[in-house]
Design a protein around this motif. Sequence first.
Motif, PDB file in Angstrom:
ATOM      1  N   PRO A  20       0.792  -1.219   0.000  1.00  0.00           N
ATOM      2  CA  PRO A  20       0.000   0.000   0.000  1.00  0.00           C
ATOM      3  C   PRO A  20       0.838   1.289   0.000  1.00  0.00           C
ATOM      4  N   LEU A  21       2.166   1.168  -0.084  1.00  0.00           N
ATOM      5  CA  LEU A  21       3.003   2.369  -0.123  1.00  0.00           C
ATOM      6  C   LEU A  21       2.953   2.985  -1.510  1.00  0.00           C
ATOM      7  N   VAL A  22       2.737   4.298  -1.562  1.00  0.00           N
ATOM      8  CA  VAL A  22       2.733   5.052  -2.820  1.00  0.00           C
ATOM      9  C   VAL A  22       3.454   6.378  -2.557  1.00  0.00           C
ATOM     10  N   PRO A  23       3.797   7.127  -3.614  1.00  0.00           N
ATOM     11  CA  PRO A  23       4.441   8.425  -3.366  1.00  0.00           C
ATOM     12  C   PRO A  23       3.579   9.289  -2.436  1.00  0.00           C
ATOM     13  N   ILE A  24       4.235   9.964  -1.493  1.00  0.00           N
ATOM     14  CA  ILE A  24       3.526  10.741  -0.470  1.00  0.00           C
ATOM     15  C   ILE A  24       2.739  11.896  -1.092  1.00  0.00           C
ATOM     16  N   TRP A  25       3.185  12.415  -2.242  1.00  0.00           N
ATOM     17  CA  TRP A  25       2.441  13.431  -2.990  1.00  0.00           C
ATOM     18  C   TRP A  25       2.752  13.305  -4.470  1.00  0.00           C
ATOM     19  N   ILE A  26       1.774  13.683  -5.303  1.00  0.00           N
ATOM     20  CA  ILE A  26       1.934  13.673  -6.757  1.00  0.00           C
ATOM     21  C   ILE A  26       1.190  14.883  -7.322  1.00  0.00           C
ATOM     22  N   ASP A  27       1.932  15.763  -8.012  1.00  0.00           N
ATOM     23  CA  ASP A  27       1.326  16.895  -8.712  1.00  0.00           C
ATOM     24  C   ASP A  27       1.045  16.469 -10.145  1.00  0.00           C
ATOM     25  N   VAL A  28      -0.153  16.749 -10.631  1.00  0.00           N
ATOM     26  CA  VAL A  28      -0.564  16.356 -11.979  1.00  0.00           C
ATOM     27  C   VAL A  28      -0.741  17.613 -12.821  1.00  0.00           C
ATOM     28  N   LEU A  29      -0.016  17.673 -13.952  1.00  0.00           N
ATOM     29  CA  LEU A  29      -0.077  18.829 -14.847  1.00  0.00           C
ATOM     30  C   LEU A  29      -0.405  18.365 -16.258  1.00  0.00           C
ATOM     31  N   PHE A  30      -1.262  19.110 -16.943  1.00  0.00           N
ATOM     32  CA  PHE A  30      -1.520  18.854 -18.358  1.00  0.00           C
ATOM     33  C   PHE A  30      -0.347  19.406 -19.155  1.00  0.00           C
ATOM     34  N   VAL A  31       0.174  18.610 -20.103  1.00  0.00           N
ATOM     35  CA  VAL A  31       1.325  19.022 -20.900  1.00  0.00           C
ATOM     36  C   VAL A  31       0.901  19.432 -22.306  1.00  0.00           C
ATOM     37  N   GLU A  32       0.217  18.516 -23.016  1.00  0.00           N
ATOM     38  CA  GLU A  32      -0.161  18.793 -24.404  1.00  0.00           C
ATOM     39  C   GLU A  32      -1.137  17.746 -24.908  1.00  0.00           C
ATOM     40  N   MET A  33      -1.715  18.055 -26.065  1.00  0.00           N
ATOM     41  CA  MET A  33      -2.528  17.069 -26.779  1.00  0.00           C
ATOM     42  C   MET A  33      -1.663  16.469 -27.879  1.00  0.00           C
ATOM     43  N   ASN A  34      -1.765  15.171 -28.061  1.00  0.00           N
ATOM     44  CA  ASN A  34      -1.058  14.478 -29.121  1.00  0.00           C
ATOM     45  C   ASN A  34      -2.091  13.604 -29.823  1.00  0.00           C
ATOM     46  N   LEU A  89       3.310  13.699 -14.248  1.00  0.00           N
ATOM     47  CA  LEU A  89       3.141  13.392 -12.842  1.00  0.00           C
ATOM     48  C   LEU A  89       4.458  13.697 -12.133  1.00  0.00           C
ATOM     49  N   ARG A  90       4.508  14.826 -11.446  1.00  0.00           N
ATOM     50  CA  ARG A  90       5.682  15.181 -10.637  1.00  0.00           C
ATOM     51  C   ARG A  90       5.456  14.540  -9.281  1.00  0.00           C
ATOM     52  N   CYS A  91       6.293  13.532  -8.935  1.00  0.00           N
ATOM     53  CA  CYS A  91       6.008  12.778  -7.718  1.00  0.00           C
ATOM     54  C   CYS A  91       7.195  12.709  -6.770  1.00  0.00           C
ATOM     55  N   SER A  92       6.850  12.635  -5.513  1.00  0.00           N
ATOM     56  CA  SER A  92       7.842  12.461  -4.458  1.00  0.00           C
ATOM     57  C   SER A  92       8.506  11.104  -4.618  1.00  0.00           C
ATOM     58  N   LEU A  93       9.756  11.019  -4.220  1.00  0.00           N
ATOM     59  CA  LEU A  93      10.463   9.740  -4.190  1.00  0.00           C
ATOM     60  C   LEU A  93      10.235   9.022  -2.860  1.00  0.00           C
ATOM     61  N   ARG A  94       9.477   9.665  -1.970  1.00  0.00           N
ATOM     62  CA  ARG A  94       9.197   9.046  -0.673  1.00  0.00           C
ATOM     63  C   ARG A  94       7.886   8.264  -0.764  1.00  0.00           C
ATOM     64  N   PHE A  95       7.967   6.960  -0.610  1.00  0.00           N
ATOM     65  CA  PHE A  95       6.805   6.084  -0.656  1.00  0.00           C
ATOM     66  C   PHE A  95       6.362   5.817   0.779  1.00  0.00           C
TER      67      PHE A  95
END
Length: 136
Positions: A84-98, A106-112
């Motif tokens: 059940p360990l996952v990154p403590i925080w994850i910021d989600v940003l829209f980049v582009e349409m393809n 997904l900018r995420c912490s390395l701390r699980f």
Amino acid sequence: MEEIKQMNKDIFRENLLKTIEEISKKKRLIFSDCKFVIEPVKEKDKPLNGADDMMRLNILSEENIGNKRLTLDNTVNLLCGLQPLVPIWIDVLFVEMNENAAIFKLRCSLRFRKPTLLRNAETGHAPFKAIIEEIF
């Protein structure tokens, strides 16, 4: 703030999709598919434990994920590898349409960490936070 008591791949997927929906509504995005680029963030003065280092050196290494556009399933499987360990925080940003696919970063912490320690519980979809950049 409500404490998160459990985390598994299904909850993680649902929370990621809620965050994508929040961004999509605010930016009026229409797409049939989405892809994800994972960008691990090393936090200053935040120590990593053994599990964090294993994820950093293996699963989230530049060779393994660097600038790759991953499917929803691959993204969930990668980031829930220690459930059940996952990154403590994850910021989600829209980049582009393809074509018909929306690309999200997904900018995420390395701390699980365990579910009770996850950040962004106030969003209703921890550990995710929608980052909506306004363009003027």
